[in-house]
Design an enzyme around this catalytic site. Structure first.
Site, PDB file in Angstrom:
ATOM      1  N   LYS A 154     -10.774  -3.639  -4.509  1.00  8.49           N
ATOM      2  CA  LYS A 154     -11.385  -2.411  -4.757  1.00  8.49           C
ATOM      3  C   LYS A 154     -10.994  -1.233  -5.638  1.00  8.49           C
ATOM      4  O   LYS A 154     -11.505  -0.408  -5.894  1.00  8.49           O
ATOM      5  CB  LYS A 154     -11.760  -1.795  -3.312  1.00  8.49           C
ATOM      6  CG  LYS A 154     -12.370  -2.662  -2.176  1.00  8.49           C
ATOM      7  CD  LYS A 154     -12.453  -1.882  -0.848  1.00  8.49           C
ATOM      8  CE  LYS A 154     -13.170  -2.879   0.117  1.00  8.49           C
ATOM      9  NZ  LYS A 154     -13.728  -2.433   1.333  1.00  8.49           N
ATOM     10  N   LYS A 192       0.815  -1.158  -0.028  1.00 10.13           N
ATOM     11  CA  LYS A 192       0.003   0.068  -0.131  1.00 10.13           C
ATOM     12  C   LYS A 192       0.726   1.304   0.105  1.00 10.13           C
ATOM     13  O   LYS A 192       0.396   2.235  -0.581  1.00 10.13           O
ATOM     14  CB  LYS A 192      -0.837  -0.122   1.313  1.00 10.13           C
ATOM     15  CG  LYS A 192      -2.186  -0.927   1.040  1.00 10.13           C
ATOM     16  CD  LYS A 192      -3.141  -0.505   2.011  1.00 10.13           C
ATOM     17  CE  LYS A 192      -4.444  -1.405   1.918  1.00 10.13           C
ATOM     18  NZ  LYS A 192      -5.480  -1.231   3.073  1.00 10.13           N
ATOM     19  N   LYS A 208      -5.580 -10.299  -6.935  1.00 14.50           N
ATOM     20  CA  LYS A 208      -6.645 -10.401  -6.074  1.00 14.50           C
ATOM     21  C   LYS A 208      -7.719  -9.565  -6.656  1.00 14.50           C
ATOM     22  O   LYS A 208      -7.358  -8.423  -7.148  1.00 14.50           O
ATOM     23  CB  LYS A 208      -6.179  -9.778  -4.698  1.00 14.50           C
ATOM     24  CG  LYS A 208      -6.286 -10.861  -3.707  1.00 14.50           C
ATOM     25  CD  LYS A 208      -6.373 -10.223  -2.106  1.00 14.50           C
ATOM     26  CE  LYS A 208      -7.139  -8.997  -2.038  1.00 14.50           C
ATOM     27  NZ  LYS A 208      -6.985  -8.616  -0.588  1.00 14.50           N
TER      28      LYS A 208
END
Ligand code: TRP
Length: 356
Positions: free
Chosen positions: A220, A115, A217
Site C-alpha cells: 500500500k 515499520k 512485496k
C-alpha cells in the site's frame, strides 16, 4: 491440535490502497473458508492508528475494506463482519496480553523493525505492541485458524506463544475454574483456555510481489502507483500497469523450475494462477514459450474480468454509508456477544473481582 470447535478469524487494516495482494492473499481465501467454517472477519481500525491516519480518510478506508469484503462475496448474514474499535474487549484483552508477552519477544518482530525504520525512538508504543493486539483479536474469539499472508507468520507464532504462556502461567486457576479445554502441545496433552491457533497460508499468490520489483512485496505504501493494482483501478489502468510491469527478456518457461531466479516472471505467473483458480504448472502448460508481449495482455484481461465486477460493487456499496455502517454495527453486536464471555473468563482466571 485442540478440541475447541474450529473457528476462523482474520483482519485487514483500513489503511487505503487496497490492492491485488490483499485480495488474492487474504480476502479471496476468506470467501472460500465460509463454506467450511464459522468465520469472523474484522476491519482492524485500532491497528491502523499505530501509524498516523487522517480521521476522514480512516473512515473512508474502514468503509472501503468492509465494501471489499462484501463485494468479494463474504456473507454478513451467515458470518460476522465488523470493525475492531466497536468491540472494546479487543483492547482490554490486549492489555492482559501486554502483561503476558515479553519485551524480548516483541523486539524480534520483523514487521516492527521494518515499520519503525531507523529511528525507533519515534515509533508509537502501539506499533511496538501491535502483535499483542493481534493476538487479542484472534483469541478473543478463541479462533483456531487464521488465513493470512506469509508476512504474518511470525505474528501467528507470537499469538501461540502468548496463548501457551497464559495457559501455563494460569494452569492451576484454569483447572480450578474448570475452564480448560484439552489440547496437545508438542507431545503433551494439557488443558488450556486459549487454543494454539494455526495460520492458513499458501496458494499460488501467498506472496504477491510489486510489479516494479519482483523481490519486494506489493504494498500500500510503495511510492510508485505502478507497483500495485488497486481494487478500484479501471480496466485501462490495469492494462497499463501490467504492460509496464517489470519483466526479463526471455519467454515463459514450460516448467515451474524455469521460474527460478526470475522473480518478476514467477510473480506474474502466480497472479494468473490465483486469478484463474489454477496453479502455476497449468498456467505454464498453457503459456510456456509465450513472450510477455502475449502473456501480459492475457493477464490484464483476466484481472479486469475478475476484479472489475468486485470494484463496481465496492463503489456502489461505499456510496451507501447507512448500509455499510449498519453491517458493521450488526456484526459488532454479534462479535461482542462472544467477546464478553471470553473477557469475563479471562478476568476470572487472572483474579480480578466482579467479572461475572
Ligand atoms: N496484522 C495483519 C496484517 O497487517 C492484520 C491483522 C490484525 C490480523 N489483526 C489480525 C490478521 C488478526 C489476522 C488476524 O495483515
Amino acid at each position: 491440535m485442540t478440541t475447541i470447535p474450529e473457528r476462523v478469524f482474520s483482519g485487514v487494516q483500513p489503511t487505503g490502497n487496497l490492492h491485488l495482494g490483499n485480495y488474492l492473499g487474504a480476502i479471496k481465501k476468506f470467501v472460500a473458508l465460509q463454506e467450511s467454517h464459522d468465520c469472523i472477519y474484522c476491519v482492524v481500525d485500532l491497528h491502523a492508528i499505530t501509524v498516523w491516519q487522517d480521521p476522514a480518510e480512516l473512515q473512508q478506508n474502514i468503509r472501503e475494506v468492509t465494501a471489499a469484503f462484501i463485494a468479494s462475496g463474504i456473507d454478513p448474514t451467515k458470518h460476522i463482519v465488523f470493525n475492531q474499535s466497536q468491540v472494546s474487549e479487543h483492547a482490554e484483552l490486549a492489555w492482559v496480553f501486554n502483561c503476558v508477552a515479553r519485551m524480548g519477544w516483541l523486539s524480534r518482530m520483523t514487521q516492527f523493525k521494518e515499520k519503525a525504520g531507523k529511528d525507533r525512538e519515534k515509533a508509537s508504543v502501539g506499533l511496538f505492541s501491535y502483535p499483542t493486539l493481534m493476538a487479542s483479536d484472534i483469541l478473543t474469539y478463541r479462533a483456531t485458524h487464521v488465513p493470512v499472508g506469509e508476512d504474518q507468520k511470525q505474528h501467528l507464532e507470537l499469538t501461540r506463544d502468548i496463548a501457551q504462556k497464559f495457559n501455563n502461567d494460569y494452569s492451576d486457576r484454569i483447572a480450578q475454574l474448570d475452564l480448560g479445554v484439552p489440547m496437545q502441545v508438542g507431545d503433551e496433552h494439557v488443558n488450556g483456555y486459549f487454543p494454539l491457533t494455526e495460520p492458513i497460508i499458501g496458494g499460488p499468490a501467498a506472496r504477491v510481489m510489486s510489479l516494479r520489483d519482483g523481490t519486494k512485496k506489493m504494498s500500500k505504501s510503495d511510492p510508485s502507483d505502478l507497483s500495485r493494482i488497486v481494487m478500484t483501478d479501471d480496466a485501462d489502468t490495469i492494462a497499463k500497469k501490467f504492460k509496464k510491469a517489470k519483466t526479463d527478456p526471455d519467454a515463459l518457461p514450460s516448467e515451474i523450475e524455469g521460474l527460478k531466479d526470475r522473480p518478476e516472471a514467477d510473480n506474474l505467473v502466480g497472479l494468473y494462477a490465483a486469478l484463474s483458480d489454477t496453479d502455476k504448472a497449468s498456467v505454464l502448460g498453457e503459456f510456456g514459450g509465450a513472450q510477455f508481449g502475449t502473456f501480459k495482455p492475457a493477464l490484464a484481461d483476466l484481472a479486469v474480468d475478475r476484479i472489475g465486477p468486485i470494484a463496481n460493487e465496492m463503489r456502489r456499496l461505499m456510496d451507501d454509508h447507512t448500509h455499510i455502517d449498519a453491517i458493521l454495527a450488526d456484526g459488532s453486536e454479534q462479535a461482542r456477544a462472544i467477546a464478553r464471555k471470553t473477557l469475563a473468563d479471562t478476568k476470572e482466571i487472572v483474579g480480578f473481582i466482579g467479572a461475572r
